[in-house]
Design a protein around this motif. Structure first.
Motif, PDB file in Angstrom:
ATOM      1  N   TRP A   1     -24.913   0.386 -19.004  1.00 36.46           N
ATOM      2  CA  TRP A   1     -23.570  -0.113 -19.301  1.00 36.46           C
ATOM      3  C   TRP A   1     -22.782  -0.376 -18.016  1.00 36.46           C
ATOM      4  O   TRP A   1     -22.864   0.411 -17.073  1.00 36.46           O
ATOM      5  CB  TRP A   1     -22.805   0.911 -20.137  1.00 36.46           C
TER       6      TRP A   1
ATOM      7  N   GLU B   1     -13.975   4.372 -21.745  1.00 35.52           N
ATOM      8  CA  GLU B   1     -12.871   3.836 -20.948  1.00 35.52           C
ATOM      9  C   GLU B   1     -13.430   3.410 -19.600  1.00 35.52           C
ATOM     10  O   GLU B   1     -14.278   4.093 -19.040  1.00 35.52           O
ATOM     11  CB  GLU B   1     -11.811   4.935 -20.667  1.00 35.52           C
ATOM     12  N   ARG B   2     -12.927   2.299 -19.071  1.00 34.90           N
ATOM     13  CA  ARG B   2     -13.367   1.880 -17.744  1.00 34.90           C
ATOM     14  C   ARG B   2     -12.776   2.799 -16.687  1.00 34.90           C
ATOM     15  O   ARG B   2     -11.569   3.036 -16.677  1.00 34.90           O
ATOM     16  CB  ARG B   2     -12.952   0.439 -17.472  1.00 34.90           C
ATOM     17  N   LEU B   3     -13.655   3.332 -15.828  1.00 38.03           N
ATOM     18  CA  LEU B   3     -13.188   4.244 -14.787  1.00 38.03           C
ATOM     19  C   LEU B   3     -12.227   3.544 -13.835  1.00 38.03           C
ATOM     20  O   LEU B   3     -11.192   4.082 -13.470  1.00 38.03           O
ATOM     21  CB  LEU B   3     -14.401   4.780 -14.002  1.00 38.03           C
ATOM     22  N   GLN B   4     -12.614   2.313 -13.469  1.00 39.54           N
ATOM     23  CA  GLN B   4     -11.787   1.593 -12.494  1.00 39.54           C
ATOM     24  C   GLN B   4     -10.885   0.574 -13.173  1.00 39.54           C
ATOM     25  O   GLN B   4     -10.667  -0.502 -12.643  1.00 39.54           O
ATOM     26  CB  GLN B   4     -12.669   0.883 -11.454  1.00 39.54           C
TER      27      GLN B   4
ATOM     28  N   GLY C   1     -18.800  -1.313 -16.995  1.00 35.91           N
ATOM     29  CA  GLY C   1     -17.447  -1.458 -17.539  1.00 35.91           C
ATOM     30  C   GLY C   1     -16.732  -2.703 -17.047  1.00 35.91           C
ATOM     31  O   GLY C   1     -15.617  -2.641 -16.551  1.00 35.91           O
ATOM     32  N   GLU C   2     -17.379  -3.841 -17.209  1.00 33.74           N
ATOM     33  CA  GLU C   2     -16.804  -5.109 -16.758  1.00 33.74           C
ATOM     34  C   GLU C   2     -15.619  -5.482 -17.636  1.00 33.74           C
ATOM     35  O   GLU C   2     -15.558  -5.116 -18.803  1.00 33.74           O
ATOM     36  CB  GLU C   2     -17.831  -6.245 -16.896  1.00 33.74           C
TER      37      GLU C   2
ATOM     38  N   ARG D   1     -21.947  -6.196 -20.913  1.00 35.92           N
ATOM     39  CA  ARG D   1     -21.416  -4.864 -20.635  1.00 35.92           C
ATOM     40  C   ARG D   1     -22.401  -3.795 -21.107  1.00 35.92           C
ATOM     41  O   ARG D   1     -22.324  -2.645 -20.705  1.00 35.92           O
ATOM     42  CB  ARG D   1     -20.040  -4.709 -21.291  1.00 35.92           C
ATOM     43  N   GLU D   2     -23.312  -4.212 -21.992  1.00 44.67           N
ATOM     44  CA  GLU D   2     -24.432  -3.335 -22.392  1.00 44.67           C
ATOM     45  C   GLU D   2     -25.680  -4.183 -22.316  1.00 44.67           C
ATOM     46  O   GLU D   2     -25.720  -5.275 -22.877  1.00 44.67           O
ATOM     47  CB  GLU D   2     -24.229  -2.828 -23.820  1.00 44.67           C
TER      48      GLU D   2
ATOM     49  N   PRO E   1     -25.057  -2.793 -31.101  1.00 43.61           N
ATOM     50  CA  PRO E   1     -24.547  -2.231 -29.851  1.00 43.61           C
ATOM     51  C   PRO E   1     -24.282  -0.727 -30.000  1.00 43.61           C
ATOM     52  O   PRO E   1     -24.108  -0.225 -31.111  1.00 43.61           O
ATOM     53  CB  PRO E   1     -23.243  -2.995 -29.630  1.00 43.61           C
ATOM     54  N   SER E   2     -24.246  -0.044 -28.891  1.00 44.78           N
ATOM     55  CA  SER E   2     -23.961   1.387 -28.922  1.00 44.78           C
ATOM     56  C   SER E   2     -22.510   1.652 -29.290  1.00 44.78           C
ATOM     57  O   SER E   2     -22.170   2.746 -29.716  1.00 44.78           O
ATOM     58  CB  SER E   2     -24.243   2.004 -27.548  1.00 44.78           C
ATOM     59  N   VAL E   3     -21.681   0.660 -29.106  1.00 43.44           N
ATOM     60  CA  VAL E   3     -20.251   0.841 -29.390  1.00 43.44           C
ATOM     61  C   VAL E   3     -19.805  -0.041 -30.551  1.00 43.44           C
ATOM     62  O   VAL E   3     -20.430  -1.048 -30.868  1.00 43.44           O
ATOM     63  CB  VAL E   3     -19.371   0.490 -28.169  1.00 43.44           C
TER      64      VAL E   3
ATOM     65  N   ARG F   1     -31.033   1.040 -22.267  1.00 43.62           N
ATOM     66  CA  ARG F   1     -29.774   0.336 -22.117  1.00 43.62           C
ATOM     67  C   ARG F   1     -28.972   0.936 -20.979  1.00 43.62           C
ATOM     68  O   ARG F   1     -29.013   2.139 -20.748  1.00 43.62           O
ATOM     69  CB  ARG F   1     -28.960   0.471 -23.405  1.00 43.62           C
TER      70      ARG F   1
ATOM     71  N   PHE G   1     -21.406  -7.179 -25.575  1.00 44.33           N
ATOM     72  CA  PHE G   1     -22.335  -6.263 -26.254  1.00 44.33           C
ATOM     73  C   PHE G   1     -23.203  -7.085 -27.211  1.00 44.33           C
ATOM     74  O   PHE G   1     -22.836  -7.296 -28.356  1.00 44.33           O
ATOM     75  CB  PHE G   1     -21.576  -5.184 -27.023  1.00 44.33           C
ATOM     76  N   PRO G   2     -24.359  -7.573 -26.738  1.00 42.74           N
ATOM     77  CA  PRO G   2     -25.157  -8.500 -27.544  1.00 42.74           C
ATOM     78  C   PRO G   2     -25.738  -7.833 -28.791  1.00 42.74           C
ATOM     79  O   PRO G   2     -26.006  -6.634 -28.803  1.00 42.74           O
ATOM     80  CB  PRO G   2     -26.278  -8.925 -26.588  1.00 42.74           C
TER      81      PRO G   2
ATOM     82  N   LEU H   1     -21.247   6.707 -18.719  1.00 44.91           N
ATOM     83  CA  LEU H   1     -22.484   6.025 -19.112  1.00 44.91           C
ATOM     84  C   LEU H   1     -23.179   5.515 -17.851  1.00 44.91           C
ATOM     85  O   LEU H   1     -22.514   4.994 -16.945  1.00 44.91           O
ATOM     86  CB  LEU H   1     -22.153   4.849 -20.034  1.00 44.91           C
TER      87      LEU H   1
END
Lengths: 438, 438
Positions: A114, B66-69, A116-117, A125-126, B44-46, A112, A11-12, A82
């Motif tokens: 996203w 949360e990551r879906l996978q 979920g890596e 990741r963002e 960042p958004s988070v 932006r 998340f830069p 997202l």
């Protein structure tokens, strides 16, 4: 008792001086998009999970969102995720607002996204993407394929990114060429082999295609196809000459050549030079149906594509019972910006947007300082005022630290005059509020 | 087999013409912030959940991601949540980058924030805030309290929002006035009662305070405090006169009056008029320590605050062992924009940013059209070109539907000349590429 914050991987976040450079680039990209009449849209950061997965399983990792203090099961509400790109939200947007849009619909979207890596070095990741697309109903003129290429190249020029060539091809060329020579189920594997040629090399690609086709014709087809993929041309005439020797009687092939020639002609009219018709460009398979683009650094091929996109048959088929063909191109902004930062190609010296710092010589001059500031703001200048009548040296040093290019001295008394110091040259000269210009 | 998309409650999305108005307003707000030398940052958004909760439990609903996978438990990684405001991320930012920032640090931040509300009409779950703050080390001049008020008011003016008055008070006034008369533990409940006065009325507030204080002095204190809270003044002198009659010997009280007078004086120097010193402004209790602001529509008090903020003692104490006092103000942009839309105060007729549509009279004139377009773009105009040589009426109707104000006719042959039609007046006149202006 403090919680020591740390950067969150992927998340830069930037210091103000870097952010200023980033914002300037995003402004220039936006201005380029708008100069061709593309209209901005923004979509919510989330979509219903059904929307994100509407085209079947995606290989993009999705973040779902959940309420921390959820007090009950979400009765009837869909799960939200997202968005992982701007194409799926755009497709949903066009379907949802179909009756309120004017077609051909030209939109840009800079938001932006996203993914979920799992956290790992160099993976965002963002990140911010800058997408443009044109959507038609039932059909869309090939002139837009050229327009998008021009916009993408001009956007890169506008942010000072040189040394990028846009490689353009058309899916129909290979599909036509192959369909006259091999079994239908062999087409996709062969195009995948061509797509991999830059990595494995020419000879290995020939062998791969020989294996796919097999039999006596394998060798002939493999060599012909690899030769076709080797075609590079900087203009429509050259492309026609080079491809004339491939005798393919399929209409799809001729259509592909003709569309690609039309795109090259358009680009010539638009004065765009750093493009090449490059038949090795394949860009996956199941999505694009005509023009495909890939912009690459001439001297940093390993970076991959700076911009990429192409023509598709039907944007929003998963959401609406209309045929909406389109063409789109996307700038992976965050990745590009990270490269420019790493290459030290970005000069970031200004920590304030201010053109001027007005100093406060003494408490008595505060009104004069504030009035001067407002007058200069009305003239369009960005102005900081110093907050306390500290030593002038300290005030100047504040301007220096923030990279503010000019320091303005209001009159020390009602008799004296305004002066401005150019921080770069150190020269201090008299100035008038109404007429001063840097 | 289509999945019919539907709007997601609480996540606003606009048509291109509305988005254009929104973007224009955000640009104007940004320009106002920068005109005072505020620098942009984005976070960042988070944030890590520990950061979002660092100041103890929050009453804001948080969305976690949360990551879906997710293929395994997140080994050692903190849980992440979407930020619910821009203050917590800013505090974390200042702590984390402390050594790389120049103080007083003036930043603005215009970003989306998220609140994990249950879906309900009129409640946003994703919205845009526009925040400005100034942060000092150990102390921060009260001049910034005035500057922030001026910026907020000018930002509203810049987007055409009139009829807003900024009500300003200072927490120290009530704290000082009360600490000389009541027990310490009664201070907070009394200020809460004052805060509620607009809703329950004067008499009920007097009774509430009587009950809190009790005994013989209850009546005296209640009436004095309510009278103090009733104080309104448009300038420092008036404020001094009105408050002189309250004999409070506490330094905190005098400091509060003096700071508020200083803010009013500054605003006069800055030429800002629609402000009032209003001692009924309380804004909660546990966060702000000096100046407090609340901007309200004069004729729509029920809307609540359009802008709000104040001075705090220590921004980032939860994250860094430094004292960082600051002052901040926030524009709740999405809520305001929704009101303007509902009030039909926004004219949104343009569906394209283009100044001009260039028509294509015949296929032969395509090169002329594209060359003309590029020349006009070079002059700074935003230009759409029509894609096909359809009937001119159809092309003009496209410009009309998109709200493009001018239609440009390139020469029909090499002998004829360029002409431009003003869509508003219908008048068509000859034009030169190099000199035309709307």
């Amino acid at each position: 008792m403090t919680y020591r914050p740390r950067p969150v991987s992927g998340f830069p976040e930037h210091l103000p001086e870097i952010r200023m450079a980033e914002q300037h680039m995003l402004d220039r990209i936006r201005a380029t998009f708008e100069s061709y009449g593309f209209a901005s849209i923004e979509t919510p950061s989330v979509e219903e999970l059904e929307v994100l997965l509407a085209k079947g399983e995606t290989d993009k990792e999705i973040y779902t969102i959940e309420r921390l203090q959820a007090d009950e099961a979400p009765g009837g509400e869909s799960r939200l995720g997202l968005h992982y790109d701007l194409t799926v939200p755009f497709a949903r947007y066009v379907a949802q607002h179909f009756n309120d849009l004017v077609f051909p619909f030209k939109r840009y979207q800079m938001q932006r996204v996203w993914r979920g890596e799992r956290p790992q070095a160099g993976r965002f990741r963002e990140f911010t993407q800058c997408d443009i697309d044109v959507i038609g109903i039932d059909n869309l003129a090939v002139t837009f394929d050229a327009e998008l290429a021009a916009v993408a190249i001009q956007a890169l020029e506008a942010i000072g990114v040189g040394g990028v060539t846009l490689h353009i091809s058309n899916r129909k060329i290979f599909q036509g060429a192959l369909s006259s020579r091999v079994n239908p189920e062999q087409v996709v594997p062969i195009i995948r082999a061509i797509d991999g040629m830059p990595k494995v090399g020419r000879d290995q690609t020939v062998r791969l295609i020989q294996d796919i086709v097999g039999g006596l014709t394998g060798n002939v087809v493999a060599n012909a196809i690899v030769k076709l993929a080797d075609t590079r041309a900087t203009g429509a005439n050259e492309l026609r000459q080079l491809t004339d020797e491939f005798e393919v009687d399929r209409e799809e092939y001729s259509e592909g050549i003709s569309e690609l020639c039309s795109v090259m002609d358009h680009l010539k009219f638009l004065g765009i030079n750093n493009v090449v018709a490059d038949l090795s460009i394949a860009r996956g398979f199941d999505y694009y149906t005509g023009t495909v683009y890939e912009g690459r650094f001439d001297d940093a091929p390993a970076f991959g594509s700076v911009v990429a996109g192409g023509r598709y048959d039907d944007l929003a088929g998963a959401f609406i019972n209309k045929k909406l063909p389109g063409v789109g191109i996307s700038i992976g902004f965050s990745r590009l910006f990270a490269k420019l930062l790493a290459d030290k190609a970005i000069t970031a010296t200004r920590r304030s947007p201010a053109d001027l710092l007005i100093v406060l010589p003494s408490e008595e001059r505060r009104e004069a300082m504030l009035v001067t500031a407002q007058a200069l703001r009305k003239r369009g200048f960005k102005v900081e005022t110093y907050h306390a009548p500290q030593k002038i040296g300290k005030q100047i040093s504040y301007a220096e630290k923030k990279g503010i290019p000019f320091v303005w001295f209001p009159p020390f008394d009602d008799g004296s005059q305004h002066e401005v110091k150019d921080m770069a040259s150190g020269v201090q000269t008299p100035a008038e509020i109404a007429t001063w210009n840097p």
